[in-house]
Design a protein around this motif. Sequence first.
Motif, mmCIF file in Angstrom:
data_model
loop_
_atom_site.group_PDB
_atom_site.id
_atom_site.type_symbol
_atom_site.label_atom_id
_atom_site.label_comp_id
_atom_site.label_asym_id
_atom_site.label_seq_id
_atom_site.Cartn_x
_atom_site.Cartn_y
_atom_site.Cartn_z
ATOM 1 N N GLN A 1 0.812 -1.214 0.000
ATOM 2 C CA GLN A 1 0.000 0.000 0.000
ATOM 3 C C GLN A 1 0.845 1.264 0.000
ATOM 4 O OE1 GLN A 1 -3.453 -0.351 2.463
ATOM 5 N NE2 GLN A 1 -3.780 1.844 2.615
ATOM 6 N N ASP A 2 1.852 1.318 0.875
ATOM 7 C CA ASP A 2 2.658 2.527 0.973
ATOM 8 C C ASP A 2 3.728 2.595 -0.116
ATOM 9 O OD1 ASP A 2 1.216 3.303 3.133
ATOM 10 O OD2 ASP A 2 2.932 3.589 4.468
ATOM 11 N N TYR A 3 4.382 1.476 -0.363
ATOM 12 C CA TYR A 3 5.540 1.484 -1.266
ATOM 13 C C TYR A 3 5.123 1.384 -2.723
ATOM 14 C CZ TYR A 3 10.170 0.268 -3.091
ATOM 15 O OH TYR A 3 11.358 0.244 -3.786
ATOM 16 N N HIS A 4 4.155 0.516 -3.032
ATOM 17 C CA HIS A 4 3.754 0.304 -4.419
ATOM 18 C C HIS A 4 2.448 0.994 -4.780
ATOM 19 C CE1 HIS A 4 6.882 -2.200 -6.055
ATOM 20 N NE2 HIS A 4 6.813 -3.037 -5.040
ATOM 21 N N GLY A 5 1.788 1.621 -3.822
ATOM 22 C CA GLY A 5 0.600 2.403 -4.129
ATOM 23 C C GLY A 5 -0.659 1.603 -4.395
#
Length: 434
Positions: free
Chosen positions: A264-268
């Motif tokens: 969620q945070d790194y790859h969106g």
Amino acid sequence: MESLTPPALGARVWLICGVLLLATMLNYMDRQALAVTLPTLKNEFALTESRVGMIEGCFGYAFAFGSIFFGLLADRWGPRWLYPIVLIGWSIAGIATAGAGQPWITDWFETPGDSPGTGTYRWLLLCRVVLGVFEAGHWPCALLTVRAVLPPQGLALGNGILQSGASIGAVAVPLYIEAAERSGFSWEFPFWSIGLVGLAWVPLWGFAIRDQQLRLPHGYSSDPIPTPGDRGILLRRLAVLVVVIASLTISWQFLRAWLGLFLQDYHGYGKFATRGIMSAYFIVADVGCILSGLLVARLALRGWRVSSARRLGYLLFSLLALGASLVPFAGDGALMVALLLIAGAGILGLHPYYYAFTQELSARRMGILSGGLAAWGWVASSLWQIRIGSLIEQTRSYGLGLVIVGLVPMVGCLVLLLFWPRSEPKPITPGSPS
């Protein structure tokens, strides 16, 4: 102290295995609820990656302490009464975690000048420490029970059923939290509701063992007086398992704790997609866990030595775990997800073999030996979690962590293949020494 030995296999044996699976499922649901809600808590309560790493690290240290403490108690008392105690303890800790969103609780953990979210962070830290101590008691109790009701050729399958509860719980949590949010419940709901279900497990355990399946004549579980050669083999096996458990815990706990933030945070990825992939990850991991146990049972039926079947299985599933090392080079699409799923199946599929090797060490001291090994594994994992949390915050990259996660199971595999004593586990019969 309860003495343990496997009776003839029957419906009650598989009922007990099913109850153990449920306990493992609840264990992981309580544990994994935080990992699934972390993206929400990170934004709402200023949980930085360093704080997440510290929470996971302290959880691991607490788990290490609990592994030794409850391992000693399990050897002395047996699982009949100890098991409900540890399950009640971790269920209450899970329920208390919901208080992280209550200012009347978190204000007690703040002082003037603290950064935003400090009270919530400290409360989560406390709850996770208590959770870790009591959750650790599940494993010596469960392993003693499996060792009691199944013969050597069935241990890998029994351990696979036991361990598969971890994946079932981890699969259920994202779906459960998604359904709760769509029904209008806040993030606190999963923590206290899962804890209440855990409390309901206790009477089910009492029903499953109501005919005293785990209580047999005194003196049965005493190991024979060891010779110097026996002690040497025991120490050699322990040295191998020290490497194996560190490799497994480092790999599995990294992906368990960080997968949601990585997606969620790194790859969106969106919240719904993240939770869907997390569920798929643990479903595939569960399949790997069951298949690893079935592999040994099937090869044994074809005439393979149990020890040889376990070695082959460990090599095959270590190769699957290597998929994690390729994730940083696979972009952010379907290939990356596929490699994560393959790695999950490999890493969790190694656990039934590790438990089976551990169950060969000593019947009388299985609790403390398995607990001590688990403690070391969690210490190694905790040091890793704290370090990797800081590294991710500094570099904004998960690449190095994923490469290491994929490689370390193969290190454990090579040590196992090269140095584990080549002896066949002996079937246990009532009245004979283990």
